[in-house]
Scaffold this motif. Structure first.
Motif, PDB file in Angstrom:
ATOM      1  N   LEU A  24       0.825  -1.206   0.000  1.00 52.26           N
ATOM      2  CA  LEU A  24       0.000   0.000   0.000  1.00 52.26           C
ATOM      3  C   LEU A  24       0.859   1.257   0.000  1.00 52.26           C
ATOM      4  CD1 LEU A  24      -2.882  -0.795   2.513  1.00 52.26           C
ATOM      5  CD2 LEU A  24      -3.079  -0.449   0.051  1.00 52.26           C
ATOM      6  N   LEU A  25       2.031   1.188   0.626  1.00 48.94           N
ATOM      7  CA  LEU A  25       2.891   2.364   0.701  1.00 48.94           C
ATOM      8  C   LEU A  25       3.303   2.848  -0.684  1.00 48.94           C
ATOM      9  CD1 LEU A  25       4.488   4.426   2.380  1.00 48.94           C
ATOM     10  CD2 LEU A  25       6.346   2.751   2.508  1.00 48.94           C
ATOM     11  N   PRO A  26       3.928   2.023  -1.529  1.00 45.14           N
ATOM     12  CA  PRO A  26       4.259   2.517  -2.878  1.00 45.14           C
ATOM     13  C   PRO A  26       3.029   2.766  -3.739  1.00 45.14           C
ATOM     14  CG  PRO A  26       4.797   0.188  -2.679  1.00 45.14           C
ATOM     15  CD  PRO A  26       4.480   0.670  -1.297  1.00 45.14           C
ATOM     16  N   ALA A  27       1.992   1.956  -3.575  1.00 48.76           N
ATOM     17  CA  ALA A  27       0.803   2.138  -4.408  1.00 48.76           C
ATOM     18  C   ALA A  27       0.153   3.497  -4.150  1.00 48.76           C
ATOM     19  CB  ALA A  27      -0.199   1.013  -4.144  1.00 48.76           C
ATOM     20  N   MET A  28       0.002   3.870  -2.884  1.00 44.61           N
ATOM     21  CA  MET A  28      -0.639   5.142  -2.572  1.00 44.61           C
ATOM     22  C   MET A  28       0.282   6.319  -2.868  1.00 44.61           C
ATOM     23  SD  MET A  28      -2.791   4.110   0.854  1.00 44.61           S
ATOM     24  CE  MET A  28      -3.836   5.559   0.781  1.00 44.61           C
ATOM     25  N   PRO A  69       9.290   6.596  -6.015  1.00 45.46           N
ATOM     26  CA  PRO A  69      10.713   6.787  -5.711  1.00 45.46           C
ATOM     27  C   PRO A  69      11.332   5.534  -5.102  1.00 45.46           C
ATOM     28  CG  PRO A  69       9.389   8.627  -4.900  1.00 45.46           C
ATOM     29  CD  PRO A  69       8.434   7.560  -5.307  1.00 45.46           C
ATOM     30  N   THR A  70      12.610   5.350  -5.336  1.00 47.84           N
ATOM     31  CA  THR A  70      13.309   4.167  -4.836  1.00 47.84           C
ATOM     32  C   THR A  70      13.216   4.041  -3.322  1.00 47.84           C
ATOM     33  OG1 THR A  70      14.863   4.266  -6.686  1.00 47.84           O
ATOM     34  CG2 THR A  70      15.524   2.967  -4.776  1.00 47.84           C
ATOM     35  N   ILE A  71      13.313   5.171  -2.611  1.00 41.28           N
ATOM     36  CA  ILE A  71      13.303   5.121  -1.155  1.00 41.28           C
ATOM     37  C   ILE A  71      11.983   4.565  -0.636  1.00 41.28           C
ATOM     38  CG2 ILE A  71      12.454   7.489  -0.904  1.00 41.28           C
ATOM     39  CD1 ILE A  71      14.918   5.562   1.398  1.00 41.28           C
ATOM     40  N   ILE A  72      10.897   4.774  -1.359  1.00 41.34           N
ATOM     41  CA  ILE A  72       9.601   4.243  -0.934  1.00 41.34           C
ATOM     42  C   ILE A  72       9.579   2.726  -1.079  1.00 41.34           C
ATOM     43  CG2 ILE A  72       7.116   4.268  -1.365  1.00 41.34           C
ATOM     44  CD1 ILE A  72       8.194   6.781  -0.023  1.00 41.34           C
ATOM     45  N   TRP A  73      10.207   2.217  -2.153  1.00 44.03           N
ATOM     46  CA  TRP A  73      10.309   0.761  -2.298  1.00 44.03           C
ATOM     47  C   TRP A  73      11.147   0.171  -1.171  1.00 44.03           C
ATOM     48  CZ3 TRP A  73       7.007  -1.695  -5.113  1.00 44.03           C
ATOM     49  CH2 TRP A  73       6.502  -1.125  -6.279  1.00 44.03           C
ATOM     50  N   VAL A  74      12.203   0.882  -0.799  1.00 49.66           N
ATOM     51  CA  VAL A  74      13.036   0.418   0.313  1.00 49.66           C
ATOM     52  C   VAL A  74      12.209   0.365   1.600  1.00 49.66           C
ATOM     53  CG1 VAL A  74      15.023   0.985   1.770  1.00 49.66           C
ATOM     54  CG2 VAL A  74      15.185   1.237  -0.705  1.00 49.66           C
ATOM     55  N   TRP A  85      22.780   1.580   1.857  1.00 52.50           N
ATOM     56  CA  TRP A  85      22.642   1.805   0.411  1.00 52.50           C
ATOM     57  C   TRP A  85      21.761   3.015   0.108  1.00 52.50           C
ATOM     58  CZ3 TRP A  85      18.143   1.139  -2.706  1.00 52.50           C
ATOM     59  CH2 TRP A  85      18.386   1.246  -4.065  1.00 52.50           C
ATOM     60  N   ALA A  86      20.654   3.174   0.857  1.00 55.69           N
ATOM     61  CA  ALA A  86      19.711   4.267   0.575  1.00 55.69           C
ATOM     62  C   ALA A  86      20.286   5.626   0.936  1.00 55.69           C
ATOM     63  CB  ALA A  86      18.401   4.042   1.326  1.00 55.69           C
ATOM     64  N   GLY A  87      21.152   5.687   1.958  1.00 60.09           N
ATOM     65  CA  GLY A  87      21.771   6.951   2.319  1.00 60.09           C
ATOM     66  C   GLY A  87      20.890   7.900   3.106  1.00 60.09           C
ATOM     67  N   LYS A  88      19.718   7.432   3.536  1.00 56.63           N
ATOM     68  CA  LYS A  88      18.842   8.248   4.395  1.00 56.63           C
ATOM     69  C   LYS A  88      19.192   7.914   5.841  1.00 56.63           C
ATOM     70  CE  LYS A  88      15.597  10.180   1.556  1.00 56.63           C
ATOM     71  NZ  LYS A  88      14.861  11.440   1.694  1.00 56.63           N
ATOM     72  N   TRP A  89      20.104   8.680   6.418  1.00 52.45           N
ATOM     73  CA  TRP A  89      20.724   8.244   7.655  1.00 52.45           C
ATOM     74  C   TRP A  89      19.786   8.251   8.848  1.00 52.45           C
ATOM     75  CZ3 TRP A  89      24.502   5.510   6.322  1.00 52.45           C
ATOM     76  CH2 TRP A  89      25.286   5.860   5.205  1.00 52.45           C
ATOM     77  N   VAL A  90      18.919   9.233   8.951  1.00 52.78           N
ATOM     78  CA  VAL A  90      17.977   9.254  10.072  1.00 52.78           C
ATOM     79  C   VAL A  90      16.995   8.098   9.946  1.00 52.78           C
ATOM     80  CG1 VAL A  90      16.151  10.555  11.224  1.00 52.78           C
ATOM     81  CG2 VAL A  90      18.198  11.738  10.388  1.00 52.78           C
ATOM     82  N   VAL A 106       9.793   5.238   8.562  1.00 55.39           N
ATOM     83  CA  VAL A 106       9.192   5.492   7.247  1.00 55.39           C
ATOM     84  C   VAL A 106       8.895   6.990   7.077  1.00 55.39           C
ATOM     85  CG1 VAL A 106       7.220   5.013   5.749  1.00 55.39           C
ATOM     86  CG2 VAL A 106       8.231   3.172   7.114  1.00 55.39           C
ATOM     87  N   LEU A 107       8.354   7.605   8.108  1.00 54.47           N
ATOM     88  CA  LEU A 107       8.071   9.052   8.010  1.00 54.47           C
ATOM     89  C   LEU A 107       9.347   9.859   7.810  1.00 54.47           C
ATOM     90  CD1 LEU A 107       5.365   9.404  10.821  1.00 54.47           C
ATOM     91  CD2 LEU A 107       5.003   9.435   8.339  1.00 54.47           C
ATOM     92  N   ALA A 108      10.432   9.442   8.458  1.00 60.12           N
ATOM     93  CA  ALA A 108      11.716  10.138   8.260  1.00 60.12           C
ATOM     94  C   ALA A 108      12.184   9.988   6.826  1.00 60.12           C
ATOM     95  CB  ALA A 108      12.759   9.569   9.224  1.00 60.12           C
ATOM     96  N   ALA A 109      11.945   8.822   6.231  1.00 63.81           N
ATOM     97  CA  ALA A 109      12.331   8.610   4.840  1.00 63.81           C
ATOM     98  C   ALA A 109      11.507   9.475   3.887  1.00 63.81           C
ATOM     99  CB  ALA A 109      12.170   7.129   4.472  1.00 63.81           C
TER     100      ALA A 109
END
Length: 284
Positions: free
Chosen positions: A152-156, A170-175, A224-229, A278-281
């Motif tokens: 649901l996350l990537p779909a929405m 976006p790739t980060i959402i798939w992650v 790999w994603a680089g979203k450190w928080v 997820v919200l931080a991403a």
């Protein structure tokens, strides 16, 4: 006391209200996160159409009422009494019809959402097949439902960002989707070690082993994603999940009283950290 027991046995489980309380976190959390991500994508769109504002609630209606129908279907599949089975099928028809209306509205406004049937349909089919085979609480059924929920996350997000194309995510959402699927899938063996498989040391090893592997995968994805928080929060989630998968069964074996309610309450902080990741991403 006796009267209450007789009444409970007479009426049984209500097919109109799902009683699997542990499933509500899996049902609601990805949907809520998906709504936040979808609305964020809508706000950030260069030339937003207002159709997503109608499609997003339609998707939620399809998801929730579809699950309600599936729950009642599971009761009907197990019922041996024809009269009881007919009673269980009524909410299947009612909830299923409402879910189909949600699907129809979403597809009418964003026909490209049809492509999401490619991942969703096989997952739903697995859950339905396991239910028909009398294995509605199997690990395979649980994991398929969890992955469908995480999708649901990537779909929405795709709904809010444009026309609902899979390629718009976006790739980060798939992650984040993979992270949610790994986290919620881990709750399945963990809960079984506390209830149905609480005296099975092999299953406990499987549960702990799964959490170790999941933690390593999430750690690799975070780097790999680089979203450190977001990555740090995701790793913290899986670390705490691993800790509770080890400690809570151990404490239960040594006399600590762990009711189903207490196990569920202990999961709340882990769930909140996962949602924060997820919200931080999405925002950072």
């Amino acid at each position: 006391m006796a009267t209450t027991t007789v009444r409970k046995r007479k009426h049984g489980i209500s097919p109109w209200i799902p009683n699997q309380h542990g499933a509500w976190a899996m049902l609601v959390s990805p949907a809520a996160l998906g709504l936040v991500s979808g609305l964020t994508a809508f706000v950030l769109a260069d030339a937003p159409s207002y159709r997503p504002l109608a499609v997003l609630p339609a998707v939620l209606v399809a998801w929730f009422f579809g699950y309600f129908a599936f729950f009642a279907f599971g009761l009907a599949a197990k019922a041996r009494n024809p009269q009881r089975r007919a009673g269980y099928l009524r909410p299947v028809y009612v909830y299923g019809s409402v879910s189909l209306v949600g699907i129809a509205v979403a597809l009418l406004l964003q026909p490209q959402l049809m492509w999401w049937a490619l991942p969703f349909v096989p997952l739903v089919a697995i859950a339905v097949w396991e239910t028909l085979q009398g294995r509605g609480r199997s690990a395979l059924s649980g994991v398929s439902t969890v992955v469908a929920s995480a999708l649901l996350l990537p779909a929405m997000t795709a709904v809010g960002g444009g026309e609902g194309f899979i390629g718009e995510v976006p790739t980060i959402i798939w992650v984040c989707m993979v992270f949610l699927a790994l986290y919620f899938s881990g709750t399945i063996p963990f809960v079984k070690t506390m209830i149905r498989e609480r005296n099975n040391p092999t299953y406990l090893k499987i549960s702990i082993g799964y959490h170790v592997v999941a933690l390593l995968i999430v750690g690799a994805l975070a780097v790999w994603a680089g979203k450190w928080v977001a990555g740090a929060l995701a790793v913290l989630t899986m670390s705490v999940a691993l800790g509770r998968a080890v400690w809570i069964p151990w404490s239960a074996r040594h006399g600590e009283p762990w009711t189903a309610r207490r196990v569920g309450m202990a999961e709340v902080p882990v769930l909140l950290i996962a949602c924060a990741a997820v919200l931080a991403a999405v925002f950072l």
